[in-house]
Design a protein around this motif. Structure first.
Motif, PDB file in Angstrom:
ATOM      1  N   GLY A 180       0.688  -1.191   0.034  1.00  0.00           N
ATOM      2  CA  GLY A 180       0.083  -0.137  -0.026  1.00  0.00           C
ATOM      3  C   GLY A 180       0.853   1.332  -0.219  1.00  0.00           C
ATOM      4  N   VAL A 181       2.248   1.198   0.239  1.00  0.00           N
ATOM      5  CA  VAL A 181       3.002   2.489   0.265  1.00  0.00           C
ATOM      6  C   VAL A 181       3.437   2.529  -1.149  1.00  0.00           C
ATOM      7  CG1 VAL A 181       5.294   3.279   0.999  1.00  0.00           C
ATOM      8  CG2 VAL A 181       3.928   1.712   2.542  1.00  0.00           C
ATOM      9  N   VAL A 182       3.023   3.784  -1.572  1.00  0.00           N
ATOM     10  CA  VAL A 182       3.335   4.378  -3.152  1.00  0.00           C
ATOM     11  C   VAL A 182       4.866   4.857  -3.035  1.00  0.00           C
ATOM     12  CG1 VAL A 182       2.803   5.740  -4.923  1.00  0.00           C
ATOM     13  CG2 VAL A 182       0.814   4.719  -3.498  1.00  0.00           C
ATOM     14  N   ARG A 183       5.710   4.459  -3.998  1.00  0.00           N
ATOM     15  CA  ARG A 183       7.010   4.894  -4.128  1.00  0.00           C
ATOM     16  C   ARG A 183       7.213   5.822  -5.441  1.00  0.00           C
ATOM     17  NH1 ARG A 183      10.183   3.376   0.292  1.00  0.00           N
ATOM     18  NH2 ARG A 183       9.225   2.096   1.627  1.00  0.00           N
ATOM     19  N   LEU A 184       8.079   7.072  -5.516  1.00  0.00           N
ATOM     20  CA  LEU A 184       8.525   7.363  -6.773  1.00  0.00           C
ATOM     21  C   LEU A 184      10.033   7.522  -6.494  1.00  0.00           C
ATOM     22  CD1 LEU A 184       7.804   8.623  -9.434  1.00  0.00           C
ATOM     23  CD2 LEU A 184       7.306  10.794  -8.308  1.00  0.00           C
ATOM     24  N   ASN A 185      10.505   6.754  -7.548  1.00  0.00           N
ATOM     25  CA  ASN A 185      12.098   6.624  -7.621  1.00  0.00           C
ATOM     26  C   ASN A 185      12.611   6.220  -6.107  1.00  0.00           C
ATOM     27  OD1 ASN A 185      12.443   7.726 -10.056  1.00  0.00           O
ATOM     28  ND2 ASN A 185      12.741   9.845  -9.521  1.00  0.00           N
ATOM     29  N   GLY A 186      11.908   5.161  -5.585  1.00  0.00           N
ATOM     30  CA  GLY A 186      12.427   4.639  -4.225  1.00  0.00           C
ATOM     31  C   GLY A 186      11.876   5.592  -3.006  1.00  0.00           C
ATOM     32  N   GLU A 187      11.396   6.494  -3.310  1.00  0.00           N
ATOM     33  CA  GLU A 187      10.801   7.402  -2.097  1.00  0.00           C
ATOM     34  C   GLU A 187       9.419   7.227  -1.807  1.00  0.00           C
ATOM     35  OE1 GLU A 187      12.896   9.281  -0.054  1.00  0.00           O
ATOM     36  OE2 GLU A 187      14.542   8.477  -1.188  1.00  0.00           O
ATOM     37  N   PRO A 188       8.978   7.037  -0.756  1.00  0.00           N
ATOM     38  CA  PRO A 188       7.600   6.997  -0.343  1.00  0.00           C
ATOM     39  C   PRO A 188       6.781   8.408  -0.554  1.00  0.00           C
ATOM     40  CG  PRO A 188       8.648   6.979   1.766  1.00  0.00           C
ATOM     41  CD  PRO A 188       9.758   7.150   0.781  1.00  0.00           C
ATOM     42  N   ILE A 189       5.741   8.330  -1.436  1.00  0.00           N
ATOM     43  CA  ILE A 189       4.884   9.766  -1.558  1.00  0.00           C
ATOM     44  C   ILE A 189       3.652   9.565  -1.109  1.00  0.00           C
ATOM     45  CG2 ILE A 189       6.496  10.317  -3.497  1.00  0.00           C
ATOM     46  CD1 ILE A 189       4.264   9.205  -5.279  1.00  0.00           C
ATOM     47  N   GLU A 190       2.907  10.401  -0.694  1.00  0.00           N
ATOM     48  CA  GLU A 190       1.658  10.602  -0.570  1.00  0.00           C
ATOM     49  C   GLU A 190       0.697  11.423  -1.211  1.00  0.00           C
ATOM     50  OE1 GLU A 190      -1.359  10.830   3.537  1.00  0.00           O
ATOM     51  OE2 GLU A 190       0.860  11.437   3.470  1.00  0.00           O
ATOM     52  N   ILE A 191      -0.281  10.948  -2.178  1.00  0.00           N
ATOM     53  CA  ILE A 191      -1.182  11.683  -2.947  1.00  0.00           C
ATOM     54  C   ILE A 191      -2.494  12.035  -2.493  1.00  0.00           C
ATOM     55  CG2 ILE A 191      -2.142  12.090  -5.414  1.00  0.00           C
ATOM     56  CD1 ILE A 191       0.388  10.164  -6.272  1.00  0.00           C
ATOM     57  N   ARG A 192      -2.995  13.137  -2.108  1.00  0.00           N
ATOM     58  CA  ARG A 192      -4.224  13.447  -1.665  1.00  0.00           C
ATOM     59  C   ARG A 192      -5.197  14.027  -2.475  1.00  0.00           C
ATOM     60  NH1 ARG A 192      -4.520  13.180   4.311  1.00  0.00           N
ATOM     61  NH2 ARG A 192      -2.715  12.568   4.936  1.00  0.00           N
ATOM     62  N   SER A 193      -4.640  14.715  -3.717  1.00  0.00           N
ATOM     63  CA  SER A 193      -5.290  15.419  -4.619  1.00  0.00           C
ATOM     64  C   SER A 193      -4.725  15.400  -5.937  1.00  0.00           C
ATOM     65  CB  SER A 193      -5.561  17.016  -4.232  1.00  0.00           C
ATOM     66  OG  SER A 193      -4.284  17.458  -4.195  1.00  0.00           O
ATOM     67  N   PRO A 194      -5.226  15.736  -7.179  1.00  0.00           N
ATOM     68  CA  PRO A 194      -4.718  15.939  -8.449  1.00  0.00           C
ATOM     69  C   PRO A 194      -3.219  16.938  -8.264  1.00  0.00           C
ATOM     70  CG  PRO A 194      -7.100  16.048  -8.760  1.00  0.00           C
ATOM     71  CD  PRO A 194      -6.734  16.145  -7.053  1.00  0.00           C
ATOM     72  N   GLU A 195      -3.535  18.025  -7.368  1.00  0.00           N
ATOM     73  CA  GLU A 195      -2.473  19.058  -7.499  1.00  0.00           C
ATOM     74  C   GLU A 195      -1.214  18.284  -6.822  1.00  0.00           C
ATOM     75  OE1 GLU A 195      -1.529  23.582  -5.903  1.00  0.00           O
ATOM     76  OE2 GLU A 195      -3.236  22.234  -4.922  1.00  0.00           O
ATOM     77  N   ASP A 196      -1.221  17.334  -5.754  1.00  0.00           N
ATOM     78  CA  ASP A 196      -0.262  16.788  -5.187  1.00  0.00           C
ATOM     79  C   ASP A 196       0.485  15.976  -6.368  1.00  0.00           C
ATOM     80  OD1 ASP A 196      -0.964  17.768  -2.634  1.00  0.00           O
ATOM     81  OD2 ASP A 196      -1.777  15.874  -1.914  1.00  0.00           O
ATOM     82  N   ALA A 197      -0.397  15.334  -7.229  1.00  0.00           N
ATOM     83  CA  ALA A 197       0.273  14.622  -8.189  1.00  0.00           C
ATOM     84  C   ALA A 197       1.223  15.212  -9.182  1.00  0.00           C
ATOM     85  CB  ALA A 197      -0.902  13.596  -8.776  1.00  0.00           C
ATOM     86  N   ILE A 198       0.523  16.450  -9.545  1.00  0.00           N
ATOM     87  CA  ILE A 198       1.163  17.208 -10.615  1.00  0.00           C
ATOM     88  C   ILE A 198       2.337  17.771  -9.914  1.00  0.00           C
ATOM     89  CG2 ILE A 198       0.709  19.382 -11.812  1.00  0.00           C
ATOM     90  CD1 ILE A 198      -2.037  18.819 -12.072  1.00  0.00           C
ATOM     91  N   LYS A 199       2.388  18.306  -8.700  1.00  0.00           N
ATOM     92  CA  LYS A 199       3.644  18.694  -8.170  1.00  0.00           C
ATOM     93  C   LYS A 199       4.716  17.640  -8.239  1.00  0.00           C
ATOM     94  CE  LYS A 199       1.617  21.889  -4.807  1.00  0.00           C
ATOM     95  NZ  LYS A 199       1.345  22.418  -3.371  1.00  0.00           N
ATOM     96  N   LEU A 200       4.349  16.122  -7.960  1.00  0.00           N
ATOM     97  CA  LEU A 200       5.164  15.346  -7.831  1.00  0.00           C
ATOM     98  C   LEU A 200       5.590  14.952  -9.404  1.00  0.00           C
ATOM     99  CD1 LEU A 200       3.796  13.255  -5.328  1.00  0.00           C
ATOM    100  CD2 LEU A 200       5.956  14.174  -5.173  1.00  0.00           C
ATOM    101  N   GLY A 201       4.978  15.556 -10.479  1.00  0.00           N
ATOM    102  CA  GLY A 201       5.414  15.357 -12.111  1.00  0.00           C
ATOM    103  C   GLY A 201       4.654  14.069 -12.433  1.00  0.00           C
ATOM    104  N   MET A 202       3.477  13.980 -12.030  1.00  0.00           N
ATOM    105  CA  MET A 202       2.575  12.876 -12.502  1.00  0.00           C
ATOM    106  C   MET A 202       1.351  13.441 -13.148  1.00  0.00           C
ATOM    107  SD  MET A 202       2.721  10.575  -9.033  1.00  0.00           S
ATOM    108  CE  MET A 202       2.345   9.185  -9.741  1.00  0.00           C
ATOM    109  N   GLY A 203       1.327  12.626 -14.482  1.00  0.00           N
ATOM    110  CA  GLY A 203       0.255  13.022 -15.300  1.00  0.00           C
ATOM    111  C   GLY A 203      -0.792  11.969 -15.524  1.00  0.00           C
ATOM    112  N   TYR A 204      -1.840  12.291 -15.747  1.00  0.00           N
ATOM    113  CA  TYR A 204      -2.972  11.116 -16.030  1.00  0.00           C
ATOM    114  C   TYR A 204      -4.065  11.525 -17.314  1.00  0.00           C
ATOM    115  CZ  TYR A 204      -7.027   8.150 -15.605  1.00  0.00           C
ATOM    116  OH  TYR A 204      -7.947   7.075 -15.828  1.00  0.00           O
TER     117      TYR A 204
END
Length: 197
Positions: A5-29
């Motif tokens: 259940g832990v989501v990681r990006l480049n090995g680092e744990p991340i938490e996404i609570r909103s689309p804005e959080d994802a965009i800040k992390l450089g994630m697009g859908y």
């Protein structure tokens, strides 16, 4: 071993609570339903293209610099060969293929580290498909991780490096594309050849 259940990006744990959080992390859908979930059909191509990237066009006081938005939208329209008479053209009046290229331009415009592309060529003609494939390959070549979700097995086999098959919301098999065939994918999708993942 990472906790389930832990989501990681480049090995680092991340938490996404909103689309804005994802965009800040450089994630697009890139959603499969561009009309209902991806585009603001009543807005212009310019406004749609700039939407996910608005912060890059803001002054230190938070005011949007329209000249930068116009320049960016023009670059995206040229880069993605979007057939529109003007950057101010409302997106609903564009063809399906051009709408899809606007959607792709929106998310490539944030310079994503990760792009989830869900049925990226659904409802577009052959020419637009090839253009979209070309842009996705170029993006991957620049180091972006692309998760391609598709019901088109030829698309999966032609575009992916690794194939994961899901059934009932769980990954039931994974393999390099060099080992994948349509028959093997269908077998796992139907539950006839699952392996531990």
């Amino acid at each position: 071993r990472p906790r389930r259940g832990v989501v990681r990006l480049n090995g680092e744990p991340i938490e996404i609570r909103s689309p804005e959080d994802a965009i800040k992390l450089g994630m697009g859908y890139l959603t499969e339903d561009r009309k209902a979930q991806g585009l603001c059909l009543g807005l212009s191509a310019k406004d749609n293209l700039a939407g996910p990237s608005l912060k890059r066009f803001a002054s230190p006081l938070g005011l949007l610099r329209d000249n930068r938005i116009v320049s960016f939208a023009g670059e995206m329209i040229e880069r993605f060969n979007i057939m529109t008479p003007s950057i101010e053209q409302e997106v609903f009046s564009l063809s399906g293929g051009n709408q899809q290229k606007v959607l792709l331009g929106m998310w490539i415009g944030i310079e994503p580290r990760v792009l989830i592309a869900d049925e990226p060529t659904r409802g577009v003609d052959v020419g637009a498909k090839e253009e979209i494939y070309s842009h996705l390959r170029a993006l991957a070549g620049r180091g972006t991780a692309i998760m391609l979700i598709s019901s088109d097995l030829r698309e999966i086999l032609g575009m992916c490096d690794r194939v994961c098959i899901m059934r009932g919301g769980r990954i039931v098999a994974a393999m390099p594309v060099s080992e994948a065939t349509e028959e093997k994918i269908l077998s796992h999708a139907l539950g006839l050849g699952d392996t531990a993942v």
